[in-house]
Design a protein around this motif. Sequence first.
Motif, PDB file in Angstrom:
ATOM      1  N   PRO A   1       9.691   3.067  -6.329  1.00  0.00           N
ATOM      2  CA  PRO A   1       8.834   3.985  -7.020  1.00  0.00           C
ATOM      3  C   PRO A   1       9.971   5.477  -6.960  1.00  0.00           C
ATOM      4  O   PRO A   1      10.003   6.131  -5.820  1.00  0.00           O
ATOM      5  CB  PRO A   1       7.594   4.432  -6.388  1.00  0.00           C
ATOM      6  CG  PRO A   1       7.475   2.964  -5.886  1.00  0.00           C
ATOM      7  CD  PRO A   1       8.582   2.508  -5.411  1.00  0.00           C
ATOM      8  N   ALA A   2      10.248   6.175  -7.962  1.00  0.00           N
ATOM      9  CA  ALA A   2      10.838   7.608  -8.159  1.00  0.00           C
ATOM     10  C   ALA A   2      10.420   7.916  -9.374  1.00  0.00           C
ATOM     11  O   ALA A   2      10.270   7.419 -10.410  1.00  0.00           O
ATOM     12  CB  ALA A   2      12.383   7.374  -7.834  1.00  0.00           C
TER      13      ALA A   2
ATOM     14  N   GLY B   1       2.665  14.178   6.757  1.00  0.00           N
ATOM     15  CA  GLY B   1       2.044  14.012   5.290  1.00  0.00           C
ATOM     16  C   GLY B   1       3.060  13.318   4.474  1.00  0.00           C
ATOM     17  O   GLY B   1       4.273  12.945   4.897  1.00  0.00           O
ATOM     18  N   TRP B   2       2.942  13.124   3.481  1.00  0.00           N
ATOM     19  CA  TRP B   2       3.714  12.744   2.301  1.00  0.00           C
ATOM     20  C   TRP B   2       4.415  13.688   1.584  1.00  0.00           C
ATOM     21  O   TRP B   2       3.870  14.975   1.245  1.00  0.00           O
ATOM     22  CB  TRP B   2       3.161  11.819   1.027  1.00  0.00           C
ATOM     23  CG  TRP B   2       2.596  10.582   1.672  1.00  0.00           C
ATOM     24  CD1 TRP B   2       1.489  10.147   2.481  1.00  0.00           C
ATOM     25  CD2 TRP B   2       3.452   9.184   1.127  1.00  0.00           C
ATOM     26  NE1 TRP B   2       1.577   8.713   2.618  1.00  0.00           N
ATOM     27  CE2 TRP B   2       2.646   8.110   2.068  1.00  0.00           C
ATOM     28  CE3 TRP B   2       4.489   8.941   0.622  1.00  0.00           C
ATOM     29  CZ2 TRP B   2       3.107   6.803   1.885  1.00  0.00           C
ATOM     30  CZ3 TRP B   2       4.953   7.732   0.506  1.00  0.00           C
ATOM     31  CH2 TRP B   2       4.255   6.772   1.067  1.00  0.00           C
ATOM     32  N   PHE B   3       5.746  13.548   1.302  1.00  0.00           N
ATOM     33  CA  PHE B   3       6.483  14.890   0.709  1.00  0.00           C
ATOM     34  C   PHE B   3       7.221  14.212  -0.380  1.00  0.00           C
ATOM     35  O   PHE B   3       7.922  13.097  -0.299  1.00  0.00           O
ATOM     36  CB  PHE B   3       7.493  15.321   1.700  1.00  0.00           C
ATOM     37  CG  PHE B   3       6.861  16.144   2.776  1.00  0.00           C
ATOM     38  CD1 PHE B   3       6.678  17.797   2.837  1.00  0.00           C
ATOM     39  CD2 PHE B   3       6.134  15.751   3.905  1.00  0.00           C
ATOM     40  CE1 PHE B   3       6.155  18.438   3.769  1.00  0.00           C
ATOM     41  CE2 PHE B   3       5.579  16.569   4.873  1.00  0.00           C
ATOM     42  CZ  PHE B   3       5.540  17.782   4.676  1.00  0.00           C
ATOM     43  N   TYR B   4       7.535  15.117  -1.309  1.00  0.00           N
ATOM     44  CA  TYR B   4       8.515  14.947  -2.495  1.00  0.00           C
ATOM     45  C   TYR B   4       9.811  15.233  -1.955  1.00  0.00           C
ATOM     46  O   TYR B   4       9.888  16.090  -1.365  1.00  0.00           O
ATOM     47  CB  TYR B   4       8.156  15.888  -3.606  1.00  0.00           C
ATOM     48  CG  TYR B   4       6.823  15.663  -4.368  1.00  0.00           C
ATOM     49  CD1 TYR B   4       6.293  14.398  -4.893  1.00  0.00           C
ATOM     50  CD2 TYR B   4       5.870  16.256  -4.252  1.00  0.00           C
ATOM     51  CE1 TYR B   4       5.272  13.881  -5.406  1.00  0.00           C
ATOM     52  CE2 TYR B   4       4.772  16.307  -4.831  1.00  0.00           C
ATOM     53  CZ  TYR B   4       4.298  14.906  -5.422  1.00  0.00           C
ATOM     54  OH  TYR B   4       3.131  14.808  -6.127  1.00  0.00           O
ATOM     55  N   ARG B   5      10.797  14.497  -2.437  1.00  0.00           N
ATOM     56  CA  ARG B   5      12.312  14.680  -1.908  1.00  0.00           C
ATOM     57  C   ARG B   5      13.445  14.605  -3.070  1.00  0.00           C
ATOM     58  O   ARG B   5      13.237  13.728  -4.041  1.00  0.00           O
ATOM     59  CB  ARG B   5      12.481  13.617  -0.896  1.00  0.00           C
ATOM     60  CG  ARG B   5      13.918  13.594  -0.105  1.00  0.00           C
ATOM     61  CD  ARG B   5      13.984  12.504   0.800  1.00  0.00           C
ATOM     62  NE  ARG B   5      13.824  11.401   0.269  1.00  0.00           N
ATOM     63  CZ  ARG B   5      14.204  10.026   0.987  1.00  0.00           C
ATOM     64  NH1 ARG B   5      14.277  10.328   2.190  1.00  0.00           N
ATOM     65  NH2 ARG B   5      14.127   8.938   0.362  1.00  0.00           N
TER      66      ARG B   5
ATOM     67  N   CYS C   1       9.116   9.914  -2.958  1.00  0.00           N
ATOM     68  CA  CYS C   1       7.980  10.674  -2.102  1.00  0.00           C
ATOM     69  C   CYS C   1       8.330   9.673  -1.015  1.00  0.00           C
ATOM     70  O   CYS C   1       8.089   8.480  -0.979  1.00  0.00           O
ATOM     71  CB  CYS C   1       6.962  10.511  -2.908  1.00  0.00           C
ATOM     72  SG  CYS C   1       5.454  11.265  -2.276  1.00  0.00           S
ATOM     73  N   VAL C   2       8.288  10.587   0.096  1.00  0.00           N
ATOM     74  CA  VAL C   2       8.296   9.816   1.381  1.00  0.00           C
ATOM     75  C   VAL C   2       7.365  10.130   2.384  1.00  0.00           C
ATOM     76  O   VAL C   2       7.032  11.289   2.550  1.00  0.00           O
ATOM     77  CB  VAL C   2       9.791  10.022   1.919  1.00  0.00           C
ATOM     78  CG1 VAL C   2      11.065   9.336   0.981  1.00  0.00           C
ATOM     79  CG2 VAL C   2       9.979  11.767   2.120  1.00  0.00           C
ATOM     80  N   PRO C   3       6.784   9.132   3.291  1.00  0.00           N
ATOM     81  CA  PRO C   3       5.878   9.777   4.350  1.00  0.00           C
ATOM     82  C   PRO C   3       6.671  10.102   5.370  1.00  0.00           C
ATOM     83  O   PRO C   3       7.596   9.799   5.862  1.00  0.00           O
ATOM     84  CB  PRO C   3       5.336   8.169   4.600  1.00  0.00           C
ATOM     85  CG  PRO C   3       6.280   7.126   4.180  1.00  0.00           C
ATOM     86  CD  PRO C   3       7.161   7.792   3.328  1.00  0.00           C
ATOM     87  N   MET C   4       6.169  11.155   6.131  1.00  0.00           N
ATOM     88  CA  MET C   4       6.442  11.937   7.243  1.00  0.00           C
ATOM     89  C   MET C   4       5.384  11.893   8.279  1.00  0.00           C
ATOM     90  O   MET C   4       4.355  11.697   7.837  1.00  0.00           O
ATOM     91  CB  MET C   4       7.372  13.116   6.825  1.00  0.00           C
ATOM     92  CG  MET C   4       8.293  12.919   5.868  1.00  0.00           C
ATOM     93  SD  MET C   4       9.417  14.312   5.581  1.00  0.00           S
ATOM     94  CE  MET C   4      10.325  14.449   7.101  1.00  0.00           C
TER      95      MET C   4
ATOM     96  N   PRO D   1       0.780  -1.136  -0.104  1.00  0.00           N
ATOM     97  CA  PRO D   1       0.041   0.106  -0.044  1.00  0.00           C
ATOM     98  C   PRO D   1       0.947   1.373   0.144  1.00  0.00           C
ATOM     99  O   PRO D   1       0.564   2.214  -0.806  1.00  0.00           O
ATOM    100  CB  PRO D   1      -0.812  -0.176   1.234  1.00  0.00           C
ATOM    101  CG  PRO D   1      -1.056  -1.647   1.549  1.00  0.00           C
ATOM    102  CD  PRO D   1       0.361  -2.319   1.211  1.00  0.00           C
ATOM    103  N   ARG D   2       2.063   1.194   0.828  1.00  0.00           N
ATOM    104  CA  ARG D   2       2.916   2.496   0.875  1.00  0.00           C
ATOM    105  C   ARG D   2       3.422   2.862  -0.815  1.00  0.00           C
ATOM    106  O   ARG D   2       3.460   3.924  -1.196  1.00  0.00           O
ATOM    107  CB  ARG D   2       3.990   2.159   1.794  1.00  0.00           C
ATOM    108  CG  ARG D   2       5.020   3.247   1.856  1.00  0.00           C
ATOM    109  CD  ARG D   2       5.973   3.149   2.748  1.00  0.00           C
ATOM    110  NE  ARG D   2       5.345   3.326   4.117  1.00  0.00           N
ATOM    111  CZ  ARG D   2       5.979   3.618   5.249  1.00  0.00           C
ATOM    112  NH1 ARG D   2       7.190   3.656   5.450  1.00  0.00           N
ATOM    113  NH2 ARG D   2       5.200   3.963   6.353  1.00  0.00           N
ATOM    114  N   GLU D   3       3.821   1.900  -1.445  1.00  0.00           N
ATOM    115  CA  GLU D   3       4.110   1.963  -2.841  1.00  0.00           C
ATOM    116  C   GLU D   3       3.364   2.378  -3.638  1.00  0.00           C
ATOM    117  O   GLU D   3       3.528   3.222  -4.586  1.00  0.00           O
ATOM    118  CB  GLU D   3       4.830   0.582  -3.260  1.00  0.00           C
ATOM    119  CG  GLU D   3       6.268   0.170  -2.664  1.00  0.00           C
ATOM    120  CD  GLU D   3       6.746  -1.117  -3.300  1.00  0.00           C
ATOM    121  OE1 GLU D   3       5.475  -2.027  -3.172  1.00  0.00           O
ATOM    122  OE2 GLU D   3       7.990  -1.415  -3.088  1.00  0.00           O
TER     123      GLU D   3
END
Length: 89
Positions: free
Chosen positions: A35-36, A59-63, A53-56, A5-7
């Motif tokens: 995924p990138a 919320g989710w953030f682009y990195r 994109c990473v969960p924090m 689900p995270r992917e």
Amino acid sequence: MSATPREHTRTYYLGKLATELEQRGLTATLRSYPPALRISDPETVMLAETIDCVPMPEGWFYRWSWGELVGIADDPALAADRILHVLRR
């Protein structure tokens, strides 16, 4: 191998960002695992960047590839503007 689900969430947000980047004239290719996005500017062929994109907790953030945050994934248009600014600098 089945995607978690995270992917799926990561791929969803990266797809939204890819659409915004392509509307601004950049090329965005989604890498499936992990995924990138591979982003390049056709005007400056030598420049390319990978965004994930990473969960924090917030919320989710682009990195960026070097670990600095680009922006919150709920606002892909703002993130795309920031990426475009950096790539065309």
